[in-house]
Design a protein around this motif. Structure first.
Motif, PDB file in Angstrom:
ATOM      1  N   GLU A  33      -4.165  -4.161  -1.237  1.00 25.83           N
ATOM      2  CA  GLU A  33      -3.283  -3.082  -0.790  1.00 25.83           C
ATOM      3  C   GLU A  33      -1.818  -3.451  -1.001  1.00 25.83           C
ATOM      4  OE1 GLU A  33      -2.185  -0.507   3.249  1.00 25.83           O
ATOM      5  OE2 GLU A  33      -3.776  -2.007   3.305  1.00 25.83           O
ATOM      6  N   ILE A  34      -1.442  -4.704  -0.694  1.00 28.24           N
ATOM      7  CA  ILE A  34      -0.062  -5.160  -0.904  1.00 28.24           C
ATOM      8  C   ILE A  34       0.262  -5.143  -2.392  1.00 28.24           C
ATOM      9  CG2 ILE A  34       1.469  -7.171  -0.774  1.00 28.24           C
ATOM     10  CD1 ILE A  34       0.269  -7.849   1.913  1.00 28.24           C
ATOM     11  N   PHE A  35      -0.659  -5.655  -3.207  1.00 25.35           N
ATOM     12  CA  PHE A  35      -0.450  -5.691  -4.658  1.00 25.35           C
ATOM     13  C   PHE A  35      -0.246  -4.287  -5.218  1.00 25.35           C
ATOM     14  CE2 PHE A  35      -1.645  -5.633  -9.069  1.00 25.35           C
ATOM     15  CZ  PHE A  35      -1.306  -6.873  -9.588  1.00 25.35           C
ATOM     16  N   MET A  36      -1.172  -3.382  -4.917  1.00 29.98           N
ATOM     17  CA  MET A  36      -1.140  -2.057  -5.528  1.00 29.98           C
ATOM     18  C   MET A  36       0.007  -1.203  -4.996  1.00 29.98           C
ATOM     19  SD  MET A  36      -3.520  -2.143  -7.771  1.00 29.98           S
ATOM     20  CE  MET A  36      -3.741  -0.434  -8.209  1.00 29.98           C
ATOM     21  N   LYS A  37       0.249  -1.244  -3.685  1.00 26.69           N
ATOM     22  CA  LYS A  37       1.326  -0.444  -3.115  1.00 26.69           C
ATOM     23  C   LYS A  37       2.683  -0.951  -3.583  1.00 26.69           C
ATOM     24  CE  LYS A  37       2.641   2.907  -0.349  1.00 26.69           C
ATOM     25  NZ  LYS A  37       2.281   4.320  -0.585  1.00 26.69           N
ATOM     26  N   THR A  63       5.118   1.353  -5.984  1.00 25.26           N
ATOM     27  CA  THR A  63       6.417   1.722  -5.416  1.00 25.26           C
ATOM     28  C   THR A  63       7.555   1.203  -6.280  1.00 25.26           C
ATOM     29  OG1 THR A  63       5.439   1.640  -3.195  1.00 25.26           O
ATOM     30  CG2 THR A  63       7.837   1.670  -3.330  1.00 25.26           C
ATOM     31  N   LEU A  64       7.431  -0.035  -6.751  1.00 25.73           N
ATOM     32  CA  LEU A  64       8.460  -0.623  -7.609  1.00 25.73           C
ATOM     33  C   LEU A  64       8.596   0.166  -8.915  1.00 25.73           C
ATOM     34  CD1 LEU A  64      10.457  -2.957  -8.257  1.00 25.73           C
ATOM     35  CD2 LEU A  64       8.505  -4.181  -9.262  1.00 25.73           C
ATOM     36  N   ILE A  65       7.466   0.480  -9.541  1.00 25.48           N
ATOM     37  CA  ILE A  65       7.504   1.191 -10.824  1.00 25.48           C
ATOM     38  C   ILE A  65       8.036   2.614 -10.638  1.00 25.48           C
ATOM     39  CG2 ILE A  65       6.154   1.979 -12.797  1.00 25.48           C
ATOM     40  CD1 ILE A  65       6.626  -1.142 -12.418  1.00 25.48           C
ATOM     41  N   ASP A  66       7.675   3.258  -9.539  1.00 25.72           N
ATOM     42  CA  ASP A  66       8.212   4.594  -9.271  1.00 25.72           C
ATOM     43  C   ASP A  66       9.727   4.540  -9.093  1.00 25.72           C
ATOM     44  OD1 ASP A  66       8.362   7.356  -8.593  1.00 25.72           O
ATOM     45  OD2 ASP A  66       8.291   6.817  -6.468  1.00 25.72           O
ATOM     46  N   LEU A  67      10.194   3.560  -8.344  1.00 28.71           N
ATOM     47  CA  LEU A  67      11.629   3.435  -8.075  1.00 28.71           C
ATOM     48  C   LEU A  67      12.431   3.219  -9.360  1.00 28.71           C
ATOM     49  CD1 LEU A  67      13.978   3.146  -6.057  1.00 28.71           C
ATOM     50  CD2 LEU A  67      13.361   0.726  -5.819  1.00 28.71           C
ATOM     51  N   ASP A  68      11.885   2.415 -10.284  1.00 26.68           N
ATOM     52  CA  ASP A  68      12.610   2.073 -11.512  1.00 26.68           C
ATOM     53  C   ASP A  68      11.974   2.690 -12.758  1.00 26.68           C
ATOM     54  OD1 ASP A  68      14.708   0.737 -10.383  1.00 26.68           O
ATOM     55  OD2 ASP A  68      13.885  -1.266 -10.667  1.00 26.68           O
TER      56      ASP A  68
END
Length: 357
Positions: free
Chosen positions: A106-110, A114-119
């Motif tokens: 869950e930590i890995f995927m979330k 989130t990182l890829i969406d942000l950037d």
């Protein structure tokens, strides 16, 4: 999840037509720290240096492993990851082999999404373009004791990418150096595996070769991997590739190639690939192609094999003749949303995940 947006983003100065792969980084990174036998609060912070001591255990005792994966942008600016669950499972397999704590999926995927969406604006669009993503786990405890560390960091950084090894390359079949040994860490993406490969690769470079085909550590009779890639050999119309083991990395691209070849009806034999059989196939004219596959390169076609005192020049085939290039196209079309994904490999990164994080 704690999210700290950059106050001085660099995306406005990023030129997708002119950048350097590997040292151009997106505006943010993901980090999560492990202490007291548990993972802490995940964070997304501005990309930049993190202060560590030279006594950090990851530097001194080599507890470090990583993954390589990509995000792609299609013509509609939608963003996709490719089989990220495989990377999540594999980094934990590597971590376990190096006596490091596994990262909850869950930590890995979330964190990844989130990182890829942000950037997402950092993802270049076009033929051969992508965002290369590097999840990494390393020991951070500050102590000079040869034991398992009590502290770790899981981080994700990313760099825009373009075609890698776009031209055919020459490789040397190793008859002395090996990438891994039985009982070792060859099946893990351990940082030390790559460090150990640099010197033999430099020697091959000095001889005019681009990379090395690693052979077994016992008698150097069998193909194992090529550089940082899994290796494939085509003799007549059959593909051969070494079986995975504790010495050979279970590559995501390798697995994808095998499934795509099966779908196309191409015969594939997974098992021992003998050096002498490859050389004999060259001599009798049945060796059609040799190539490597991996996340960064996708496919690297070999134009020549160096073996002992011989140079085996291979034919350069067109896309219609080449299994390597045909399978590469099938794969990249799925990755970039140009073809139907009948395997369920593509994962869309939804917009505004940030608001829910």
């Amino acid at each position: 999840m704690i999210i700290q947006k950059s106050t001085s983003p660099r995306i406005s100065s990023f030129d997708p037509e002119n950048f350097s792969f590997g040292d151009t980084f997106i505006d943010h990174m993901f980090i999560c720290e492990y202490d007291n036998e548990k993972w802490g609060e995940p964070r997304i912070v501005p990309y930049g240096p993190i202060g560590f001591s030279p006594a950090m255990m990851g530097v001194n005792y080599g507890q470090a492993c990583f993954e390589g994966m990509k995000a792609y942008k299609d013509e509609n600016d939608d963003v996709f990851l490719f089989r990220p669950e495989k990377n999540a499972k594999r980094i934990n397999k590597s971590a376990s082999r190096l006596a490091m704590p596994e990262v909850p999926e869950e930590i890995f995927m979330k964190g990844l999404q989130t990182l890829i969406d942000l950037d997402r604006d950092w993802i270049p669009k076009g033929e051969g373009m992508s965002l290369y993503i590097r999840p990494v786990i390393f020991a951070t405890e500050e102590v000079l004791k040869a034991r398992i560390s009590n502290k770790y960091m899981f981080a994700i950084v990313a760099t825009p990418a373009k075609s890698y090894y776009s031209a055919p390359v020459s490789v040397k079949i190793s008859d002395h150096y090996s990438r891994a040994a039985n009982g070792g860490v060859g099946s893990a993406k351990a940082a030390g595996n790559y460090a150990a490969s640099f010197y033999p690769t430099k020697l091959a470079n000095d001889e005019g070769f681009d990379q090395v085909i690693w052979t077994d550590d016992t008698a150097h009779e069998y193909f194992e991997e090529s550089g940082t890639m899994n290796v494939f050999v085509r003799i007549n119309d059959t593909i051969y590739t070494p079986k995975t083991s504790e010495k050979i990395l279970d590559g995501v691209t390798r697995d994808s190639f095998l499934k795509l070849a099966d779908k196309k009806g191409i015969k594939v034999i997974v098992g021992d690939v003998k050096v002498k059989d490859v050389v004999e196939a060259f001599d009798n004219g049945t060796l059609k192609e040799v190539w490597g596959v991996g996340t960064a390169v996708v496919t690297s076609v070999f134009k020549a094999l160096g073996y002992q005192d011989r140079l085996l020049n291979l034919p350069i085939l067109s896309e219609t003749e080449s299994f390597a290039l045909s399978l590469k196209k099938d794969l990249t079309d799925i990755q970039t949303n140009k073809a139907e994904d009948t395997f369920g490999w593509r994962m869309k990164v939804e917009k505004n995940i940030l608001e829910e994080a």
